[in-house]
Design an enzyme around this catalytic site. Structure first.
Site, PDB file in Angstrom:
ATOM      1  N   ASP A  85     -13.654  65.600 -23.253  1.00  0.00           N
ATOM      2  CA  ASP A  85     -12.962  64.722 -24.186  1.00  0.00           C
ATOM      3  C   ASP A  85     -12.336  63.536 -23.440  1.00  0.00           C
ATOM      4  O   ASP A  85     -11.769  63.697 -22.353  1.00  0.00           O
ATOM      5  CB  ASP A  85     -11.864  65.542 -24.881  1.00  0.00           C
ATOM      6  CG  ASP A  85     -11.244  64.821 -26.049  1.00  0.00           C
ATOM      7  OD1 ASP A  85     -11.967  64.556 -27.019  1.00  0.00           O
ATOM      8  OD2 ASP A  85     -10.029  64.520 -25.993  1.00  0.00           O
ATOM      9  N   GLU A 105     -20.654  74.962  -8.206  1.00  0.00           N
ATOM     10  CA  GLU A 105     -20.439  76.297  -7.628  1.00  0.00           C
ATOM     11  C   GLU A 105     -21.320  77.323  -8.351  1.00  0.00           C
ATOM     12  O   GLU A 105     -21.468  78.449  -7.901  1.00  0.00           O
ATOM     13  CB  GLU A 105     -18.974  76.734  -7.821  1.00  0.00           C
ATOM     14  CG  GLU A 105     -17.965  75.947  -7.008  1.00  0.00           C
ATOM     15  CD  GLU A 105     -16.524  76.191  -7.497  1.00  0.00           C
ATOM     16  OE1 GLU A 105     -16.293  77.136  -8.291  1.00  0.00           O
ATOM     17  OE2 GLU A 105     -15.644  75.413  -7.087  1.00  0.00           O
TER      18      GLU A 105
HETATM   19  C1  NOJ Z   1     -11.891  62.405 -28.956  1.00  0.00           C
HETATM   20  C2  NOJ Z   1     -12.182  63.443 -29.976  1.00  0.00           C
HETATM   21  O1  NOJ Z   1     -13.542  63.377 -30.303  1.00  0.00           O
HETATM   22  C3  NOJ Z   1     -11.275  63.149 -31.149  1.00  0.00           C
HETATM   23  O2  NOJ Z   1     -11.612  63.921 -32.275  1.00  0.00           O
HETATM   24  C4  NOJ Z   1      -9.849  63.377 -30.711  1.00  0.00           C
HETATM   25  O3  NOJ Z   1      -8.966  63.017 -31.737  1.00  0.00           O
HETATM   26  C5  NOJ Z   1      -9.517  62.571 -29.460  1.00  0.00           C
HETATM   27  N1  NOJ Z   1     -10.558  62.583 -28.481  1.00  0.00           N
HETATM   28  C6  NOJ Z   1      -8.270  63.083 -28.800  1.00  0.00           C
HETATM   29  O4  NOJ Z   1      -8.527  64.327 -28.190  1.00  0.00           O
END
Ligand code: NOJ
Length: 519
Positions: free
Chosen positions: A200, A240
């Site tokens: 993310d 790893e």
């Molecule tokens: C990207 C994610 O896809 C989204 O849904 C989220 O709100 C933000 N990152 C924050 O984690």
């Protein structure tokens, strides 16, 4: 060197809340994912990417993680996750999970400890700073969801950083203990057998609010060197393990040079989602330019990851719906996604051509209004299965899309003209075709301005792919395009009969895509 599995894969994103609800509470769960794995396997997808299922207060529907090594009871438990992994692997489907290293939930015990005292050993696992005079935050950074990226915490009289909601405090990766604790969460899932991670906001990880010497201010979303260092450590952890475990980053930068910098060094991400591509207008020249630029900036062995939908963006059928042409464009976009050199990432329901759901103001639940694209999957016709459309026997947490009667999986299954049939056909072709596989070379073709056309070739097989992105019918002279005669093998127009004769000229209806096998 053998080709890693993920270069030949089609990856299917599952948003667990909206995939299938096995326990009837109106919210999808992991047991629901398990019982629908057959759908993913029959489609021909090679891997699923599961959006977060971790324990979470759900301020950002799971992207606010309160425990990186467990499953929220809403979604099930670790035993159900293990069953999911075993059953997916038995079907030949790999499992990639979401990992959220930029921020945790404010309910994570790490943050509860950190905010309790300036002297707490976990204090520096998060980013705390003094405010500016006049009760102003440490700098002017704004959060992605609006408002300042800082929240004042009266107990310890300092501000903490959050790129997203105040309930999502940023982790400070320059703290060695935090870094080790987070890397250990990767090993926890790798030991269980996951095949990789979707990372993310990978471009925000490791950002700190202190500009380099001589720089007055610095944007929050900037990809700091510290972030690249974190990703190198992540890559080290993956290496790893055997089995080509993969890291694909959400690198939400709209400058392809910066995007490429995450995948060209060979020691950071294996792939990065390309949001310049996802946000492209329905315009052949625009798409051609994005693809050409990325190919130039990230040549082999770097590997592209293409996606056109996810849980944060309006669906194609809605986004490109000028003059009611969204559904046709969504079908043509399937050919684009599956025909390019690179790994396609598709979002659940894309194979059904789902539009956004209509979410009345009173039913909006997301902090950022992304509910319409997150509508539950209609598995059955509502006239047969009731208003939950086979997704739930309860009340769905978000409205089901309009026209689920015709869009449901059960309605499309067995209909050769359906989107589902088109996706299956395209994925099957991709699987058996050397030219569409990882070894297939790609050449973008210059021809009609409104037609995006490209050639894929390998082992003597030559395929010409073309999409007419205009509102007028066009005729493409295959020889002039660089091809020569060929045979139409797929069209995205459900009314087109795919004949077996060789053609010299490919006629394309508005928003039609086609694949021609050159003879
Ligand atoms: C990207 C994610 O896809 C989204 O849904 C989220 O709100 C933000 N990152 C924050 O984690």
């Amino acid at each position: 060197m053998t080709t890693p599995w993920w270069q030949g894969a089609v990856v299917y994103q599952v948003y667990p809340r909206s995939f299938d609800d096995a326990d009837g509470d109106g919210v999808g769960d992991l047991a629901g994912v398990v019982r629908r794995l057959g759908h993913v396997a029959r489609l021909g997808a090679d891997a699923v990417w599961l959006s977060p299922f971790y324990p979470s207060p759900m301020v950002d529907f799971g992207y606010d993680v309160a425990d990186y090594t467990d499953v929220d009871p809403l979604f099930g438990d670790l035993a159900t996750f293990d069953r999911l992994l075993t059953e997916a692997h038995a079907l030949g489907v790999r499992v990639i999970i979401d990992w959220v290293p930029n921020h945790s939930s404010d309910r994570h015990p790490w943050f509860t400890a950190a905010r309790s005292s300036r002297d707490d050993p976990r204090r520096d696992w998060y980013v705390w700073r003094d405010g500016r005079p006049g009760g102003r935050p440490p700098n002017d950074w704004e959060s992605t969801f609006g408002g300042p990226a800082w929240t004042y915490d009266p107990l310890t009289a300092q501000w903490y950083l959050h790129g997203f909601a105040p309930e999502q405090p940023n982790l400070d990766w320059s703290n060695p203990e935090l870094a080790e604790a987070m890397l250990a969460t990767l090993r926890f899932w790798l030991d269980r057998g996951v095949d990789g991670f979707r990372i993310d906001v990978a471009h925000e990880v490791g950002n700190v609010p202190d500009p380099p010497p001589g720089v007055a201010s610095w944007p929050r979303e900037q990809d700091w060197p510290g972030g690249h260092a974190v990703l190198r450590r992540v890559r080290g952890v993956l290496e790893e393990y055997d089995g080509d475990r993969v890291a694909v980053g959400e690198v939400y930068v709209l400058d392809q040079r910066r995007l490429a910098s995450y995948v060209t060094t060979g020691d950071e991400l294996h792939m990065a989602h390309n949001f310049v591509f996802l946000r492209c207008a329905w315009d052949a020249t625009a798409f051609r330019d994005v693809i050409a630029e990325f190919t130039r900036l990230a040549p082999a062995p770097a590997w592209p990851a293409w996606c056109l939908e996810n849980h944060d963006h309006p669906r194609l059928a809605t986004r490109y719906d000028d003059d009611g042409r969204g559904p046709a464009r969504a079908r043509a976009a399937a050919l684009l996604l599956l025909g390019l050199r690179g790994t396609p990432f598709m979002f659940q329901g894309q194979e059904l051509g789902l539009p956004d759901a209509v979410v009345p103001p009173g039913a909006v639940v997301d902090v950022d209004g992304r509910d319409p694209e997150r509508a539950p999957i209609p598995w059955e016709r509502p006239s047969v299965a009731g208003p939950g459309a086979g997704f739930t026997t309860g009340v769905p947490w978000l409205p089901i899309v309009d026209d689920a009667e015709h869009l449901a999986v059960a309605a499309q299954r067995g209909d050769e003209r359906s989107d589902l049939a088109l996706w299956r056909r395209l994925i099957a072709l991709r699987r058996e075709s050397p030219a569409l596989g990882p070894a297939g070379a790609q050449t973008l073709l210059e021809g009609e301005d409104d037609v995006l056309a490209w050639l894929r070739e390998a082992d003597g097989e030559r395929l010409l792919l073309a999409i007419n992105m205009s509102a007028e019918a066009v005729r493409c002279d295959l020889t002039a395009l660089g091809g020569g005669p060929g045979r139409l093998v797929v069209s995205t127009d459900p009314d087109r009969v795919v004949a077996t004769d060789d053609i010299d000229v490919l006629g394309l209806a508005p928003d039609e895509g086609a694949i021609v096998r050159l003879t």
